[in-house]
Scaffold this motif. Structure first.
Motif, PDB file in Angstrom:
ATOM      1  N   LYS A   6       0.964  -1.265   0.155  1.00  0.00           N
ATOM      2  CA  LYS A   6       0.044   0.107   0.135  1.00  0.00           C
ATOM      3  C   LYS A   6       1.059   1.329  -0.035  1.00  0.00           C
ATOM      4  O   LYS A   6       1.888   1.416   0.755  1.00  0.00           O
ATOM      5  N   ARG A   7       0.706   2.222  -1.024  1.00  0.00           N
ATOM      6  CA  ARG A   7       1.415   3.477  -1.114  1.00  0.00           C
ATOM      7  C   ARG A   7       0.187   4.585  -1.201  1.00  0.00           C
ATOM      8  O   ARG A   7      -0.812   4.582  -1.544  1.00  0.00           O
ATOM      9  N   LEU A   8       0.576   5.673  -0.429  1.00  0.00           N
ATOM     10  CA  LEU A   8      -0.384   6.658  -0.274  1.00  0.00           C
ATOM     11  C   LEU A   8       0.239   7.854  -1.330  1.00  0.00           C
ATOM     12  O   LEU A   8       1.642   7.871  -1.673  1.00  0.00           O
ATOM     13  N   PHE A   9      -0.325   8.493  -2.343  1.00  0.00           N
ATOM     14  CA  PHE A   9      -0.027   9.371  -3.206  1.00  0.00           C
ATOM     15  C   PHE A   9      -0.923  10.655  -2.930  1.00  0.00           C
ATOM     16  O   PHE A   9      -2.232  10.485  -2.669  1.00  0.00           O
ATOM     17  N   ALA A  10      -0.098  11.625  -2.699  1.00  0.00           N
ATOM     18  CA  ALA A  10      -0.726  13.051  -2.301  1.00  0.00           C
ATOM     19  C   ALA A  10      -1.408  13.646  -3.676  1.00  0.00           C
ATOM     20  O   ALA A  10      -0.837  13.371  -4.655  1.00  0.00           O
ATOM     21  N   LYS A  11      -2.228  14.526  -3.432  1.00  0.00           N
ATOM     22  CA  LYS A  11      -2.703  15.181  -4.759  1.00  0.00           C
ATOM     23  C   LYS A  11      -1.763  16.011  -5.471  1.00  0.00           C
ATOM     24  O   LYS A  11      -0.829  16.540  -4.950  1.00  0.00           O
ATOM     25  N   GLY A  12      -1.649  15.867  -6.867  1.00  0.00           N
ATOM     26  CA  GLY A  12      -0.707  15.952  -7.651  1.00  0.00           C
ATOM     27  C   GLY A  12       0.698  15.250  -7.560  1.00  0.00           C
ATOM     28  O   GLY A  12       1.426  15.578  -8.790  1.00  0.00           O
ATOM     29  N   GLU A  13       0.605  14.144  -6.939  1.00  0.00           N
ATOM     30  CA  GLU A  13       1.810  13.516  -7.113  1.00  0.00           C
ATOM     31  C   GLU A  13       1.763  12.431  -8.568  1.00  0.00           C
ATOM     32  O   GLU A  13       0.561  11.914  -8.702  1.00  0.00           O
ATOM     33  N   TYR A  14       2.652  12.122  -8.951  1.00  0.00           N
ATOM     34  CA  TYR A  14       2.713  11.421 -10.240  1.00  0.00           C
ATOM     35  C   TYR A  14       2.821  10.010  -9.854  1.00  0.00           C
ATOM     36  O   TYR A  14       3.708   9.518  -8.932  1.00  0.00           O
ATOM     37  N   PHE A  15       2.162   8.864 -10.462  1.00  0.00           N
ATOM     38  CA  PHE A  15       2.235   7.566 -10.408  1.00  0.00           C
ATOM     39  C   PHE A  15       3.284   7.092 -11.282  1.00  0.00           C
ATOM     40  O   PHE A  15       4.217   6.165 -11.144  1.00  0.00           O
ATOM     41  N   ILE A  16       3.147   7.822 -12.473  1.00  0.00           N
ATOM     42  CA  ILE A  16       4.225   7.603 -13.667  1.00  0.00           C
ATOM     43  C   ILE A  16       4.392   8.885 -14.554  1.00  0.00           C
ATOM     44  O   ILE A  16       3.207   9.547 -14.611  1.00  0.00           O
ATOM     45  N   HIS A  17       5.367   8.920 -15.036  1.00  0.00           N
ATOM     46  CA  HIS A  17       5.480  10.419 -16.008  1.00  0.00           C
ATOM     47  C   HIS A  17       5.651   9.723 -17.600  1.00  0.00           C
ATOM     48  O   HIS A  17       5.877   8.631 -17.708  1.00  0.00           O
ATOM     49  N   ALA A  18       4.854  10.573 -18.506  1.00  0.00           N
ATOM     50  CA  ALA A  18       4.964  10.247 -19.814  1.00  0.00           C
ATOM     51  C   ALA A  18       6.318  10.070 -19.983  1.00  0.00           C
ATOM     52  O   ALA A  18       7.177  10.758 -19.823  1.00  0.00           O
ATOM     53  N   GLY A  19       6.932   8.915 -20.887  1.00  0.00           N
ATOM     54  CA  GLY A  19       8.253   8.829 -21.471  1.00  0.00           C
ATOM     55  C   GLY A  19       8.853   7.760 -20.731  1.00  0.00           C
ATOM     56  O   GLY A  19       9.974   7.167 -20.938  1.00  0.00           O
ATOM     57  N   ASP A  20       8.364   7.481 -19.349  1.00  0.00           N
ATOM     58  CA  ASP A  20       8.822   6.277 -18.551  1.00  0.00           C
ATOM     59  C   ASP A  20       8.072   4.978 -18.848  1.00  0.00           C
ATOM     60  O   ASP A  20       7.117   5.054 -19.411  1.00  0.00           O
ATOM     61  N   VAL A  21       9.039   3.784 -18.647  1.00  0.00           N
ATOM     62  CA  VAL A  21       8.359   2.569 -18.802  1.00  0.00           C
ATOM     63  C   VAL A  21       7.802   2.417 -17.241  1.00  0.00           C
ATOM     64  O   VAL A  21       8.214   2.544 -16.178  1.00  0.00           O
ATOM     65  N   LEU A  22       6.435   1.802 -17.322  1.00  0.00           N
ATOM     66  CA  LEU A  22       5.778   1.512 -16.252  1.00  0.00           C
ATOM     67  C   LEU A  22       6.475   0.268 -15.578  1.00  0.00           C
ATOM     68  O   LEU A  22       6.355  -0.798 -16.156  1.00  0.00           O
ATOM     69  N   LYS A  23       6.939   0.180 -14.357  1.00  0.00           N
ATOM     70  CA  LYS A  23       7.415  -0.717 -13.534  1.00  0.00           C
ATOM     71  C   LYS A  23       6.561  -1.322 -12.442  1.00  0.00           C
ATOM     72  O   LYS A  23       7.086  -2.182 -12.059  1.00  0.00           O
ATOM     73  N   GLN A  24       5.612  -0.715 -12.182  1.00  0.00           N
ATOM     74  CA  GLN A  24       4.574  -1.174 -11.275  1.00  0.00           C
ATOM     75  C   GLN A  24       3.131  -0.675 -11.694  1.00  0.00           C
ATOM     76  O   GLN A  24       2.871   0.170 -12.542  1.00  0.00           O
ATOM     77  N   VAL A  25       2.464  -1.358 -11.458  1.00  0.00           N
ATOM     78  CA  VAL A  25       0.988  -1.438 -11.572  1.00  0.00           C
ATOM     79  C   VAL A  25       0.111  -1.149 -10.360  1.00  0.00           C
ATOM     80  O   VAL A  25       0.792  -1.754  -9.392  1.00  0.00           O
ATOM     81  N   GLY A  26      -0.954  -0.705 -10.295  1.00  0.00           N
ATOM     82  CA  GLY A  26      -1.664  -0.494  -9.055  1.00  0.00           C
ATOM     83  C   GLY A  26      -3.255  -0.646  -9.030  1.00  0.00           C
ATOM     84  O   GLY A  26      -3.739  -0.568 -10.134  1.00  0.00           O
ATOM     85  N   LEU A  27      -3.808  -0.767  -7.939  1.00  0.00           N
ATOM     86  CA  LEU A  27      -5.147  -0.981  -7.723  1.00  0.00           C
ATOM     87  C   LEU A  27      -5.590   0.096  -6.718  1.00  0.00           C
ATOM     88  O   LEU A  27      -5.122   0.128  -5.621  1.00  0.00           O
ATOM     89  N   ILE A  28      -6.521   1.015  -7.217  1.00  0.00           N
ATOM     90  CA  ILE A  28      -6.830   2.157  -6.397  1.00  0.00           C
ATOM     91  C   ILE A  28      -7.659   1.711  -5.387  1.00  0.00           C
ATOM     92  O   ILE A  28      -8.772   1.393  -5.415  1.00  0.00           O
ATOM     93  N   ILE A  29      -7.142   1.883  -3.973  1.00  0.00           N
ATOM     94  CA  ILE A  29      -8.091   1.454  -2.753  1.00  0.00           C
ATOM     95  C   ILE A  29      -9.005   2.616  -2.499  1.00  0.00           C
ATOM     96  O   ILE A  29     -10.215   2.417  -2.429  1.00  0.00           O
TER      97      ILE A  29
END
Length: 168
Positions: A6-29
């Motif tokens: 479980k990870r917390l993301f603050a408003k405005g925080e990036y899960f991933i940036h365009a141009g990067d390769v996705l190394k993790q996937v998530g399920l929004i709790i």
């Protein structure tokens, strides 16, 4: 759940940036995210919204190692169960039937989205978004919502005006 964190993301925080390769996937709790990109004129465009119970991923990036076409950014403080993309990739490779079912569902969802842009008027798409995401105006800007619907802010304002007059 067994392999996730479980990870917390603050408003405005990036899960991933365009141009990067996705190394993790998530399920929004809890919470929500937007997928956005920069168009050919340099304008930021919201191209998707995902909320509680939705998956944060991109098939081509997580499965094939391609770079992300969009940013994925928290619209509000959000909690996400994050797992390494390689675990998802391994699961799909070990179960071709599951992989095929997943791809069929993904294709159907994408195709329906494209068809709905032709099938429904802009106002109908707006009304559907309000039903699907009742708190969208609490977490996304008018500009983001208008760009997602591919309409102007002025048009969005006209759609909202009748509803505002009916509020108590």
């Amino acid at each position: 759940m067994k392999f996730g964190e479980k990870r917390l993301f603050a408003k405005g925080e990036y899960f991933i940036h365009a141009g990067d390769v996705l190394k993790q996937v998530g399920l929004i709790i809890s919470g929500g995210f937007k997928h956005s990109l920069v168009d050919s004129s340099g304008n930021q465009k919201a191209v998707g919204f995902v909320f509680e119970g939705s998956v944060l991923a991109n098939y081509l990036s997580s499965m094939l190692g391609k770079t992300m076409p969009t940013d994925i950014v928290a619209l509000e403080d959000s909690e996400v169960l994050v797992i390494p993309a390689r675990l998802l990739r391994e699961r799909f490779l070990s179960d071709p039937t599951l992989h095929t079912l997943f791809l069929q569902a993904l294709f159907e969802q994408s195709y329906e989205h494209v068809l709905n842009d032709y099938r429904y008027t802009a106002e109908e798409r707006y009304r559907q978004l309000c039903i699907r995401c009742p708190h969208i105006f609490d977490v996304a800007s008018l500009g983001e919502i208008a760009s997602y619907l591919n309409i102007s802010r002025r048009q969005l304002h006209r759609f909202r005006k009748p509803a505002e007059h009916n509020d108590p």
